[in-house]
Every structure is written in C-alpha cells, then in structure tokens.
Design an enzyme around this catalytic site. Structure first.
Site, short mmCIF file in Angstrom:
data_model
loop_
_atom_site.label_atom_id
_atom_site.label_comp_id
_atom_site.label_asym_id
_atom_site.label_seq_id
_atom_site.Cartn_x
_atom_site.Cartn_y
_atom_site.Cartn_z
N GLY A 54 42.56 -2.35 35.47
CA GLY A 54 41.68 -1.12 36.53
C GLY A 54 40.39 -1.06 35.51
O GLY A 54 38.97 -2.09 35.47
N VAL A 55 39.67 0.07 35.69
CA VAL A 55 38.28 0.46 34.80
C VAL A 55 38.33 -0.18 33.52
O VAL A 55 37.04 -0.60 33.24
CB VAL A 55 37.85 1.77 35.23
N ASP A 56 39.47 0.05 32.56
CA ASP A 56 39.65 -0.22 31.42
C ASP A 56 39.34 -1.65 31.38
O ASP A 56 38.42 -2.62 30.43
CB ASP A 56 41.03 -0.49 30.62
N ASN A 67 44.12 4.06 27.85
CA ASN A 67 45.60 4.49 27.25
C ASN A 67 45.94 5.11 25.89
O ASN A 67 44.76 4.62 25.11
CB ASN A 67 46.72 3.09 27.93
N THR A 93 43.80 8.66 38.07
CA THR A 93 43.95 8.26 39.56
C THR A 93 44.12 7.36 39.85
O THR A 93 44.57 6.73 40.79
CB THR A 93 42.59 9.30 40.89
N GLY A 94 44.11 5.88 39.12
CA GLY A 94 44.22 5.09 39.01
C GLY A 94 46.17 4.37 39.09
O GLY A 94 46.97 5.17 39.62
N ASP A 107 30.16 0.44 40.14
CA ASP A 107 30.75 -0.51 39.09
C ASP A 107 30.33 0.27 37.69
O ASP A 107 28.88 0.05 37.43
CB ASP A 107 30.89 -1.57 39.62
N TYR A 110 47.63 5.58 36.96
CA TYR A 110 48.16 6.45 36.13
C TYR A 110 48.47 7.90 37.84
O TYR A 110 49.65 8.57 37.08
CB TYR A 110 46.91 7.56 35.41
P1 ADP Z 1 44.14 5.55 34.91
O1 ADP Z 1 45.41 4.51 33.66
O2 ADP Z 1 43.23 6.23 34.24
O3 ADP Z 1 44.66 5.56 36.17
P2 ADP Z 1 42.72 2.84 36.20
O4 ADP Z 1 41.84 1.83 35.79
O5 ADP Z 1 43.80 2.74 36.79
O6 ADP Z 1 42.67 4.28 35.42
O7 ADP Z 1 41.67 3.64 37.84
C1 ADP Z 1 40.76 5.24 37.62
C2 ADP Z 1 39.74 5.08 38.47
O8 ADP Z 1 39.31 3.87 38.27
C3 ADP Z 1 40.36 4.36 39.42
O9 ADP Z 1 40.08 5.31 41.09
C4 ADP Z 1 39.45 2.96 40.13
O10 ADP Z 1 39.78 2.29 41.10
C5 ADP Z 1 38.57 2.41 38.94
N1 ADP Z 1 37.87 1.35 38.90
C6 ADP Z 1 38.32 0.49 38.76
N2 ADP Z 1 37.50 -0.90 38.15
C7 ADP Z 1 36.59 0.07 38.48
C8 ADP Z 1 34.90 -0.19 37.73
N3 ADP Z 1 34.63 -0.64 37.32
N4 ADP Z 1 34.34 1.06 38.12
C9 ADP Z 1 34.84 2.00 38.61
N5 ADP Z 1 35.57 2.55 38.57
C10 ADP Z 1 36.71 1.41 38.37
#
Ligand code: ADP
Length: 173
Positions: free
Chosen positions: A36-38, A28, A122-123, A14, A125
C-alpha cells in the site's frame, strides 16, 4: 485568525508526490515496510528511510515517529501505525484518533508546518472508510484549533470514491 476549516484540504492524488514539510506513512509496527502507501513511500523515497526506521526499531499502534524524507519532495516522513479493524469493539476508534493526533504532535515537536495524510487503516487494515473518515477529519480539526503552528493539513486520497467519502465527512449534507 484563520479558521481551522481553511487550514484543512482534501485532494485526490499520490501522497509520495506531495510537496509539504512532512507526509504521513500508514506503517506497520515493525516499521520495516509493507504494501500500500508504505510500499509506495519506501519505493519513491529510497533506502535511507528504511535505514532510519531500522534504527528506531518499531512503533506502537496509535503512536508516530519521524524520519527524513530521503528522495521524496517532502522533507520528512512521519510514520504512524493505525489499528487493524477487528469489528469495532477493540478500541479501534481511539487508536485511529491517536494515530492522527500523535502524528500532528510529532509535527509540532519538529517544526513541521505542513502535513499530508493518507487514509490511515482503511486499506489492508480493513477499517471501514465511512467510519474512519469522520474520525480522521474530526481529530485533525480539533488539533488545528489548538495548534496555530500547523499551517495546513492536506488529506491525499488515492481514489475518487475515497475523496468523496472524506468530502462528505468534512461537509456533511
Ligand atoms: P493500512 O495498512 O493502514 O490500511 P494501506 O496502505 O493498505 O494502509 O491503505 C491506506 C490507504 O492508502 C488506502 O486508502 C490506499 O488506497 C491508500 N494508498 C495507497 N497508496 C497510496 C499513495 N501512493 N498515496 C496515497 N494513498 C495511497
């Protein structure tokens, strides 16, 4: 002189827990938060990060900006905006490489020596991860080879499957 290979590592985890100078957020272009990660970064880091993002006002696709890390272990967050994948003929690869490169340029400009990246785009987007991983690894390796001020870069992948794809991109069989 260390090689760029020994300055790059890949782990599953994480990214909000990464103890590095700066973690990179897959934001974004509004910088006003998302899923997601944001979402995870803003939840863990607290409202200070969003307040700074509001002041900055936004970020172009392929660019990056810096805020403090709020309550995170990391001192800073570098917010970058990857491309939304629309079939691959819309400059997605260049924009994805630019997101990694600009994040590292912002790190260099702010004396950030250790950086952790998630898998940008890769999530939500939709960028196919088997195509995104070699761009991510290749762009970071190229930057490291020219910028000794960056001590190391860590990719923090959220799943074992994503980690395996990045490992393969780093060490093709
Ligand atoms: P994007 O909109 O750029 O695709 P996302 O957040 O939807 O960004 O996904 C990008 C990647 O981050 C995905 O592989 C997702 O599984 C991963 N992700 C989500 N939460 C976390 C976290 N807490 N730590 C690391 N990676 C994460």
């Amino acid at each position: 002189m260390e090689t760029e290979q020994s300055r790059l590592d890949l782990i599953r985890g994480d990214i909000t827990e990464a103890a590095v100078d700066a973690i990179v957020n897959a934001a974004n272009s509004t910088l006003l938060g998302g899923g997601g990660v944001d979402g995870a970064i803003h939840r863990a880091g607290g409202p200070q990060i969003l307040a700074e993002c509001r002041k900055i006002g936004g970020c172009e696709i392929g660019d990056a900006v810096l805020t403090g890390g709020g309550n995170l272990p990391a001192r800073y967050v570098i917010h970058t905006v990857g491309p939304i994948y629309r079939g691959g003929q819309n400059h997605e690869a260049d924009l994805l490489a630019s997101a990694y490169r600009r994040s590292l340029e912002v790190a260099s400009d702010n004396r950030v020596a250790t950086v952790a990246f998630p898998s940008i785009s890769t999530g939500a987007y939709g960028y196919p991860i088997d195509q995104a991983a070699p761009i991510a690894i290749g762009t970071v390796r190229q930057y490291l080879s020219q910028h000794p001020e960056i001590v190391f870069v860590r990719f923090v992948l959220f799943s074992e499957a994503d980690l395996a794809i990045y490992r393969n991109a780093a060490n093709p069989v």
